[in-house]
Design an enzyme around this catalytic site. Structure first.
Site, PDB file in Angstrom:
ATOM      1  N   SER A  53       0.955  -1.025   0.097  1.00 26.90           N
ATOM      2  CA  SER A  53       0.041   0.113  -0.179  1.00 26.90           C
ATOM      3  C   SER A  53       0.748   1.310   0.545  1.00 26.90           C
ATOM      4  O   SER A  53       1.796   0.959   0.121  1.00 26.90           O
ATOM      5  CB  SER A  53      -1.070   0.010   0.807  1.00 26.90           C
ATOM      6  OG  SER A  53      -1.847  -1.058   1.330  1.00 26.90           O
TER       7      SER A  53
HETATM    8  N1  SAH Z   1      -0.737  -5.749   4.417  1.00 29.10           N
HETATM    9  C1  SAH Z   1      -0.120  -5.606   3.050  1.00 29.10           C
HETATM   10  C2  SAH Z   1      -0.560  -4.919   1.987  1.00 29.10           C
HETATM   11  C3  SAH Z   1      -2.102  -5.738   1.485  1.00 29.10           C
HETATM   12  S1  SAH Z   1      -2.660  -5.981  -0.212  1.00 29.10           S
HETATM   13  C4  SAH Z   1       1.368  -5.007   2.515  1.00 29.10           C
HETATM   14  O1  SAH Z   1       1.783  -3.850   3.696  1.00 29.10           O
HETATM   15  O2  SAH Z   1       1.914  -4.805   2.127  1.00 29.10           O
HETATM   16  C5  SAH Z   1      -3.811  -7.217   0.328  1.00 29.10           C
HETATM   17  C6  SAH Z   1      -3.011  -8.968   0.213  1.00 29.10           C
HETATM   18  O3  SAH Z   1      -3.933  -9.306   0.839  1.00 29.10           O
HETATM   19  C7  SAH Z   1      -2.765  -9.102  -0.682  1.00 29.10           C
HETATM   20  O4  SAH Z   1      -0.806 -10.141   0.127  1.00 29.10           O
HETATM   21  C8  SAH Z   1      -3.275 -10.422  -0.468  1.00 29.10           C
HETATM   22  O5  SAH Z   1      -2.828 -11.670  -1.211  1.00 29.10           O
HETATM   23  C9  SAH Z   1      -4.543 -10.859   0.248  1.00 29.10           C
HETATM   24  N2  SAH Z   1      -5.646 -11.512   0.833  1.00 29.10           N
HETATM   25  C10 SAH Z   1      -6.461 -10.757   0.067  1.00 29.10           C
HETATM   26  N3  SAH Z   1      -7.632 -12.252   0.523  1.00 29.10           N
HETATM   27  C11 SAH Z   1      -7.116 -12.243   1.511  1.00 29.10           C
HETATM   28  C12 SAH Z   1      -7.939 -13.669   2.485  1.00 29.10           C
HETATM   29  N4  SAH Z   1      -8.942 -13.494   2.384  1.00 29.10           N
HETATM   30  N5  SAH Z   1      -7.290 -13.365   3.400  1.00 29.10           N
HETATM   31  C13 SAH Z   1      -5.521 -13.493   3.213  1.00 29.10           C
HETATM   32  N6  SAH Z   1      -4.682 -12.331   2.992  1.00 29.10           N
HETATM   33  C14 SAH Z   1      -5.893 -11.752   2.229  1.00 29.10           C
END
Ligand code: SAH
Length: 207
Positions: A53
């Site tokens: 992000s």
């Molecule tokens: N917080 C992260 C950015 C998140 S991007 C950082 O600091 O880099 C969103 C992430 O959520 C992605 O890696 C995606 O694979 C994950 N994601 C999506 N659906 C999910 C779920 N149901 N459970 C766990 N993770 C999930």
């Protein structure tokens, strides 16, 4: 201007959040070829269609949780591990879940190498939360969905706060905080429009 100066100028005031973001080496959480871009205020791709992000949004969401040392925080969507590292740097006990196994493994390795021993990474479906570590003082969901997964609200402690982008995958979502009071009553509040990658519905699905 330096990344944390940009964030402060954009209105983030919490000193614990700003100090942590000065210390966490964001370049360790982005692909090697993007390292020179790591301290700009924008999101970057991290593979598997996912992104780390924008730093301002990380700071804004972190500040909203009023993070303090020893606080127990659940994160859904580990991604690169950067958000978890920022919370770990503040001294929170972080439980973070990632649904893409390779991302979970990579984030766990980086976090361990940098010494974030209080950040626990699990590969799995965030819709289920992390029942064996609940309740949590704070919950941060870093992927968007139309609704807040009910199990995450169940696992929020009384007096705790959840933050999550709520809205359609193909449109604008709204960063929403939900406070749970001592009696368990939930109060939502909408903060600002954002765009996040979607929260993927895992095998467990919704309740
Ligand atoms: N917080 C992260 C950015 C998140 S991007 C950082 O600091 O880099 C969103 C992430 O959520 C992605 O890696 C995606 O694979 C994950 N994601 C999506 N659906 C999910 C779920 N149901 N459970 C766990 N993770 C999930």
């Amino acid at each position: 201007m330096a990344m944390v100066d940009l964030i402060a100028r954009a209105g983030v005031r919490d000193s614990a959040t700003l100090a942590a973001m000065l210390r966490v080496p964001r370049h360790e959480f982005v692909p090697v070829e993007d390292r020179e871009l790591a301290y700009g205020d924008f999101p970057l791709p991290i593979g598997y269609g996912q992104t780390i992000s924008q730093p301002y949004i990380v700071a804004f969401m972190t500040e909203q949780l009023h993070p303090r040392p020893e606080m127990k925080v659940l994160e859904i969507g580990t991604g690169s591990g950067y958000q978890a590292a920022v919370l770990g740097e503040i001294g929170c006990m972080v439980y973070t879940i990632e649904i893409v196994e390779s991302l979970a493994r990579r984030a766990a390795a980086v976090l361990a190498r940098l010494g974030y021993d209080d950040v626990h990474v699990r590969f799995g479906d965030g819709y289920q939360g992390w029942p064996d570590a609940a309740p949590f003082d704070a919950v941060i969901v870093t992927a968007a969905a139309d609704e807040i997964p009910p199990l995450l609200l169940d696992q929020l402690a009384a007096g705790g706060r959840l933050i999550m982008p709520v809205g359609p995958q193909d449109g604008v979502q709204y960063l929403t905080v939900v406070d749970k009071d001592r009696a368990g009553q939930l109060t939502p509040r909408v903060l600002l429009p954002v765009r996040f990658v979607p929260l993927i519905e895992g095998k467990g699905g919704r309740r």
